[in-house]
Design an enzyme around this catalytic site. Structure first.
Site, PDB file in Angstrom:
ATOM      1  N   CYS A   1       0.800  -1.226   0.000  1.00 17.50           N
ATOM      2  CA  CYS A   1       0.000   0.000   0.000  1.00 17.50           C
ATOM      3  C   CYS A   1       0.830   1.273   0.000  1.00 17.50           C
ATOM      4  CB  CYS A   1      -0.956   0.018   1.189  1.00 17.50           C
ATOM      5  SG  CYS A   1      -0.143   0.366   2.761  1.00 17.50           S
TER       6      CYS A   1
ATOM      7  N   CYS B   1       1.521  -4.131   8.661  1.00 16.66           N
ATOM      8  CA  CYS B   1       1.256  -2.770   8.201  1.00 16.66           C
ATOM      9  C   CYS B   1      -0.094  -2.341   8.779  1.00 16.66           C
ATOM     10  CB  CYS B   1       1.212  -2.735   6.679  1.00 16.66           C
ATOM     11  SG  CYS B   1       0.661  -1.143   6.018  1.00 16.66           S
TER      12      CYS B   1
ATOM     13  N   CYS C   1      12.409  -7.512  12.686  1.00 25.21           N
ATOM     14  CA  CYS C   1      12.994  -8.436  11.723  1.00 25.21           C
ATOM     15  C   CYS C   1      11.992  -8.576  10.580  1.00 25.21           C
ATOM     16  CB  CYS C   1      13.244  -9.767  12.433  1.00 25.21           C
ATOM     17  SG  CYS C   1      14.090 -10.974  11.430  1.00 25.21           S
TER      18      CYS C   1
HETATM   19 ZN   LIG Z   1       0.468  -1.740   3.757  1.00 25.99          ZN
END
Ligand SMILES: [Zn+2]
Length: 131
Positions: free
Chosen positions: A51, A97, A120
């Protein structure tokens, strides 16, 4: 970053490479030392490959020796979200995210100071914007 991005599995599959799809949408892990960014020191902002949300900065990147890009902190705490992950008989903290729920990797408490965090992250979940 409050506006969530939601797309169907079909849409993600179309927009991503098979490797990116496997990692970000199916919680996969790339093989150590195979990713594009694990030993890169090029300055830039690492964005979500799905995104485009800014997730990590090269200033927070450090050499962890693990074979995955490692960061001490995200660009902003609210740009990532974390979830408890007990798969594979391990207790880990998954990093996603915050905008599109892409699986990014895991965060551990053994990083360098001052945060002592080690994010990580799979190279395949990131796209770097150089500066
Ligand atoms: Zn994203």
């Amino acid at each position: 970053m409050t506006d969530k991005i939601r797309k169907s599995e079909e849409e993600w599959r179309r927009e991503l490479t098979p490797e990116q799809y496997r990692i970000t949408r199916q919680k996969g892990t790339e093989r150590a030392f195979t990713g594009e960014y694990h030993d890169s020191k090029q300055p830039g902002t690492y964005k979500c490959v799905c995104c485009g949300a800014p997730l990590f900065d090269s200033d927070a990147k450090f050499e962890s020796g693990t074979g995955w890009p490692s960061f001490t902190k995200p660009v902003a705490d609210e740009n990532v979200q974390t979830e408890s992950d007990t798969s594979l008989f391990m207790r880990r903290t998954e990093v996603l995210c915050a905008r599109c729920d892409a699986h990014l990797g895991h965060v551990f408490d053994d990083g360098p100071g001052p945060t002592h965090k080690r994010f990580c992250i799979n190279s395949a979940s990131l796209k770097r914007e150089d500066r």
